[in-house]
Design an enzyme around this catalytic site. Structure first.
Site, PDB file in Angstrom:
ATOM      1  N   PRO A  63      -2.148   4.482  -1.397  1.00  0.00           N
ATOM      2  CA  PRO A  63      -0.396   4.695  -1.458  1.00  0.00           C
ATOM      3  C   PRO A  63       0.270   3.297  -1.530  1.00  0.00           C
ATOM      4  CG  PRO A  63      -1.586   4.860   0.932  1.00  0.00           C
ATOM      5  CD  PRO A  63      -2.516   4.612   0.180  1.00  0.00           C
ATOM      6  N   HIS A  64       1.338   3.713  -2.296  1.00  0.00           N
ATOM      7  CA  HIS A  64       1.881   2.695  -2.787  1.00  0.00           C
ATOM      8  C   HIS A  64       3.652   3.080  -3.225  1.00  0.00           C
ATOM      9  CE1 HIS A  64      -0.118   4.279  -6.362  1.00  0.00           C
ATOM     10  NE2 HIS A  64       1.106   3.756  -7.025  1.00  0.00           N
ATOM     11  N   GLY A  65       4.546   2.235  -3.535  1.00  0.00           N
ATOM     12  CA  GLY A  65       5.962   2.731  -3.878  1.00  0.00           C
ATOM     13  C   GLY A  65       6.210   3.140  -5.141  1.00  0.00           C
TER      14      GLY A  65
END
Length: 147
Positions: free
Chosen positions: A64-66
């Site tokens: 998960p990352h932005g």
């Protein structure tokens, strides 16, 4: 020369549980906030990214990352490692590890490269999913020193 993204012991959480993918992403984001890597708004951007495309990359691992737009919320390039021994439904596949990434530039590409070596080695991936100590995680995800 690109900045190397490293994982530190304080960013490793083993034996966690999550009710669902959103909870796991929240935990990753909260740890990145706790580490001082991101502004709290980055967590929403992680959910936004997840809604547009799954960050599950195989072998029970998600990253998960932005979004690209959220890079302004990154204060420091960091990783957060969370292990979920019971697994989390990641929209079909099951994730046992979530590695939250906070990067304001292209540093995450190095992380993806390191992860690729784990993902193409099922035995190393299994060791990552079942790691019992943060030092095991650091040894598996750190720079390869063999050969």
């Amino acid at each position: 020369m690109p900045t190397e993204l490293t994982l530190t012991t304080d960013a490793v959480r083993l034996g966690r549980t999550a009710s669902d993918r959103a909870d796991a992403v929240d935990q990753c984001g909260a740890l990145l906030v706790e580490l001082g890597a991101v502004e709290p708004g980055y967590v929403s951007a992680m959910h936004e990214r997840e809604a547009s495309i799954s960050t599950f990359v195989g072998e029970g691992i998600a990253i998960p990352h932005g979004t690209d737009a959220s890079r302004a919320l990154v204060k420091e390039t960091r990783l957060a490692f969370l292990q979920f021994p019971d697994g989390v439904d990641w929209g079909g596949p099951t994730a046992y590890v979530a590695i939250g990434i906070a990067a304001s530039g292209d540093e995450h590409l190095g992380v993806l490269s390191s992860l690729a070596s784990v993902l193409t080695d099922p035995e190393r991936a299994a060791r990552l999913r079942s790691a019992a100590d943060p030092s095991d995680v650091l040894a598996l995800l750190g720079p390869r020193r063999d050969g």
